[in-house]
Design an enzyme around this catalytic site. Structure first.
Site, PDB file in Angstrom:
ATOM      1  N   GLU A  95      -5.216  -0.233  -6.096  1.00  0.00           N
ATOM      2  CA  GLU A  95      -5.653  -1.620  -6.099  1.00  0.00           C
ATOM      3  C   GLU A  95      -5.546  -2.232  -4.702  1.00  0.00           C
ATOM      4  O   GLU A  95      -4.698  -1.844  -3.902  1.00  0.00           O
ATOM      5  CB  GLU A  95      -4.804  -2.441  -7.071  1.00  0.00           C
ATOM      6  N   CYS A 108      -4.948  -7.221   1.353  1.00  0.00           N
ATOM      7  CA  CYS A 108      -3.693  -6.503   1.111  1.00  0.00           C
ATOM      8  C   CYS A 108      -4.079  -5.118   0.608  1.00  0.00           C
ATOM      9  O   CYS A 108      -4.729  -4.991  -0.435  1.00  0.00           O
ATOM     10  CB  CYS A 108      -2.896  -7.285   0.058  1.00  0.00           C
ATOM     11  N   CYS A 115       4.515   4.913  -5.904  1.00  0.00           N
ATOM     12  CA  CYS A 115       5.530   4.941  -4.840  1.00  0.00           C
ATOM     13  C   CYS A 115       6.749   5.666  -5.380  1.00  0.00           C
ATOM     14  O   CYS A 115       7.115   5.489  -6.548  1.00  0.00           O
ATOM     15  CB  CYS A 115       5.913   3.513  -4.436  1.00  0.00           C
ATOM     16  N   CYS A 119      12.233   0.902  -6.027  1.00  0.00           N
ATOM     17  CA  CYS A 119      12.961  -0.371  -5.989  1.00  0.00           C
ATOM     18  C   CYS A 119      12.852  -0.961  -7.405  1.00  0.00           C
ATOM     19  O   CYS A 119      11.751  -1.078  -7.942  1.00  0.00           O
ATOM     20  CB  CYS A 119      12.354  -1.308  -4.953  1.00  0.00           C
ATOM     21  N   CYS A 122      10.264  -3.724  -8.583  1.00  0.00           N
ATOM     22  CA  CYS A 122       8.868  -3.603  -8.142  1.00  0.00           C
ATOM     23  C   CYS A 122       8.044  -2.857  -9.185  1.00  0.00           C
ATOM     24  O   CYS A 122       8.436  -1.776  -9.637  1.00  0.00           O
ATOM     25  CB  CYS A 122       8.826  -2.870  -6.807  1.00  0.00           C
ATOM     26  N   CYS A 344       2.449  -9.867  -4.703  1.00  0.00           N
ATOM     27  CA  CYS A 344       3.306  -8.825  -4.133  1.00  0.00           C
ATOM     28  C   CYS A 344       4.145  -8.147  -5.200  1.00  0.00           C
ATOM     29  O   CYS A 344       4.835  -8.806  -5.973  1.00  0.00           O
ATOM     30  CB  CYS A 344       4.259  -9.441  -3.119  1.00  0.00           C
TER      31      CYS A 344
HETATM   32  N1  SAH Z   1       6.447  -0.471   0.117  1.00  0.00           N
HETATM   33  C1  SAH Z   1       6.372  -1.493   1.079  1.00  0.00           C
HETATM   34  C2  SAH Z   1       5.139  -2.359   0.963  1.00  0.00           C
HETATM   35  C3  SAH Z   1       4.667  -2.803  -0.408  1.00  0.00           C
HETATM   36  S1  SAH Z   1       5.546  -4.012  -1.296  1.00  0.00           S
HETATM   37  C4  SAH Z   1       7.617  -2.325   1.034  1.00  0.00           C
HETATM   38  O1  SAH Z   1       8.405  -2.184   0.122  1.00  0.00           O
HETATM   39  O2  SAH Z   1       7.822  -3.103   1.980  1.00  0.00           O
HETATM   40  C5  SAH Z   1       5.291  -5.581  -0.465  1.00  0.00           C
HETATM   41  C6  SAH Z   1       6.465  -6.538  -0.668  1.00  0.00           C
HETATM   42  O3  SAH Z   1       6.551  -7.003  -2.023  1.00  0.00           O
HETATM   43  C7  SAH Z   1       7.807  -5.889  -0.366  1.00  0.00           C
HETATM   44  O4  SAH Z   1       8.622  -6.775   0.352  1.00  0.00           O
HETATM   45  C8  SAH Z   1       8.372  -5.682  -1.757  1.00  0.00           C
HETATM   46  O5  SAH Z   1       9.757  -5.511  -1.752  1.00  0.00           O
HETATM   47  C9  SAH Z   1       7.908  -6.936  -2.462  1.00  0.00           C
HETATM   48  N2  SAH Z   1       7.961  -6.865  -3.921  1.00  0.00           N
HETATM   49  C10 SAH Z   1       7.995  -5.777  -4.711  1.00  0.00           C
HETATM   50  N3  SAH Z   1       8.033  -6.135  -6.013  1.00  0.00           N
HETATM   51  C11 SAH Z   1       8.024  -7.488  -6.053  1.00  0.00           C
HETATM   52  C12 SAH Z   1       7.999  -8.442  -7.103  1.00  0.00           C
HETATM   53  N4  SAH Z   1       7.968  -8.077  -8.375  1.00  0.00           N
HETATM   54  N5  SAH Z   1       7.973  -9.767  -6.764  1.00  0.00           N
HETATM   55  C13 SAH Z   1       7.950 -10.150  -5.472  1.00  0.00           C
HETATM   56  N6  SAH Z   1       7.936  -9.274  -4.428  1.00  0.00           N
HETATM   57  C14 SAH Z   1       7.980  -7.966  -4.722  1.00  0.00           C
HETATM   58 FE1  SF4 Z   2       7.811   1.251  -3.124  1.00  0.00          FE
HETATM   59 FE2  SF4 Z   2       7.738  -1.090  -4.398  1.00  0.00          FE
HETATM   60 FE3  SF4 Z   2       9.949  -0.329  -3.112  1.00  0.00          FE
HETATM   61 FE4  SF4 Z   2       7.755  -1.025  -1.697  1.00  0.00          FE
HETATM   62  S1  SF4 Z   2       8.976  -2.359  -3.040  1.00  0.00           S
HETATM   63  S2  SF4 Z   2       9.097   0.753  -1.364  1.00  0.00           S
HETATM   64  S3  SF4 Z   2       6.129  -0.255  -3.082  1.00  0.00           S
HETATM   65  S4  SF4 Z   2       9.027   0.692  -4.915  1.00  0.00           S
END
Ligand code: SAH
Ligand code: SF4
Length: 354
Positions: A95, A108, A115, A119, A122, A344
């Site tokens: 996406e 974006c 991934c 985390c 996420c 995000c």
């Molecule tokens: N993997 C990379 C880039 C993609 S995520 C990273 O982790 O930086 C882009 C941003 O969205 C990151 O800061 C991530 O931690 C944040 N993010 C992930 N899940 C989220 C959520 N459910 N609500 C708000 N931000 C989130």
């Molecule tokens: Fe991967 Fe989501 Fe963590 Fe970014 S925030 S490193 S996309 S699991």
């Protein structure tokens, strides 16, 4: 697999290729003029003779992505679902999101299908990892959005332009280093998308050696998913911290080359009861170098089945105020496209449900 892709080929490569095929080299520039507008579509290339198109179609990958669906949010944000056009593989999906604002159009983009870094807050992290994207597949997302804007003129203030790129879609860009670095060079190339490094932001969960190489190779704006400045908490929220802890991250941030008047962004998702208390604030104030870094507080974007709750608006605003009172630049990121799950951390393709 080494078929050249129209989305990633350079002018000289295509000129040489045309000559090798016995075709006039000047056609290369004409084809790439269409491509650079976003049109990875031979039918749309009106000044190109049929014979040239046939040879191209046979030997070059013209379109690495197929647009499967498009959703529009109430706030104008658009989310695109693409299938990767790969031979002999089950269809993978990714996406991308367009965030239109008054004077900028930000795309974006995704760098991986899923991934592995898991985390826990996420949504992408809960999707099965399906592989790295190629540079062509990464850049083609930008081209597809440009093409969409050509077809469908929208907000006049935006002038239908893509002006900024953020690597904040699906995946960890620095876990797909080679292809992501190639894609950055394509976005910045003078004879291609011509985006300045100041208009590109790469967000990473903190792969320290790759951050150093990014600084040497293509020092674009850097955003770090910090989310906690306490090792024990960050170990859980951003598990890569177990390998690259805050002291290692600190070192790589200290040496990252900054463009003039630019800062590294420390992203901090506000999670109720997890990282929004006094000790979290104190640790964050200790961690930040206000000369070179700023804090971007992100409202938690929820999704079905998520185990976390976002901090209240009040707590978030107070957190920002306290940072500011300590001389730290801090902003609260406005959530965009939440109603279509385009914000995000919400990207997870239907195919990725497992
Ligand atoms: N993997 C990379 C880039 C993609 S995520 C990273 O982790 O930086 C882009 C941003 O969205 C990151 O800061 C991530 O931690 C944040 N993010 C992930 N899940 C989220 C959520 N459910 N609500 C708000 N931000 C989130
Ligand atoms: Fe991967 Fe989501 Fe963590 Fe970014 S925030 S490193 S996309 S699991």
């Amino acid at each position: 697999m080494n078929i050249p892709s129209l989305a990633s080929i350079s002018l000289t490569e295509l000129q040489d290729w045309m000559k090798a095929q016995g075709l006039p080299a000047f056609r290369a520039k004409q084809v790439l003029d269409w491509r650079n507008k976003g049109l990875l579509d031979l039918d749309a290339m009106k000044n190109i003779p049929k014979q040239v198109k046939e040879v191209l179609a046979e030997h070059i990958q013209v379109q690495p992505l197929t647009l499967v669906s498009k959703q529009k949010s109430e706030d104008g944000t658009r989310k695109y679902l693409f299938a990767l056009n790969r031979e002999n593989q089950s269809l993978k999906h990714i996406e991308s999101v367009l965030i239109p604002e008054k004077e900028r159009g930000t795309v974006c983009i995704s760098s991986q299908a899923g991934c592995v870094l898991d985390c826990p807050f996420c949504h992408t992290g809960t999707q099965k990892f399906e592989g790295n994207l190629s540079a062509a597949e990464i850049v083609a997302q930008v081209l597809a959005v440009k093409a969409d804007l050509l077809d469908d003129p929208m907000l006049p203030e935006l002038h239908n332009q893509v002006t900024h790129i953020v690597y904040m879609g699906m995946g960890e860009p620095l876990a797909n280093e080679m292809e992501v670095f190639d894609s950055l060079n394509l976005l910045m190339a003078e004879d291609y998308l011509k985006l300045s490094r100041r208009r590109i932001t790469l967000s990473t969960s903190g792969l320290v050696t790759q951050i150093e190489r990014l600084g040497q190779d293509s020092p674009v704006n850097l955003a770090i998913s910090l989310h906690s400045a306490i090792n024990e908490k960050r170990n859980i929220l951003v598990p890569i911290n177990q390998k690259h802890d805050l002291s290692k991250l600190r070192k790589s941030l200290n040496t990252y080359p900054l463009a003039k008047a630019r800062h590294i962004t420390l992203e901090y998702v506000m999670l109720a009861g997890e990282n929004d208390g006094q000790e979290d604030l104190d640790a964050l104030v200790q961690f930040v170098n206000p000369e070179r870094e700023r804090v971007n507080l992100i409202r938690f974007n929820t999704y079905p089945g998520s185990a976390y709750q976002g901090s209240s608006t009040n707590v978030t605003n107070e957190f920002a105020k306290s940072l500011i009172s300590k001389g730290i630049r801090a902003t609260v990121r406005r959530s965009r496209g939440d109603d279509i799950m385009a914000a995000c951390g919400q990207l997870k393709t239907a195919k990725g449900h497992s």
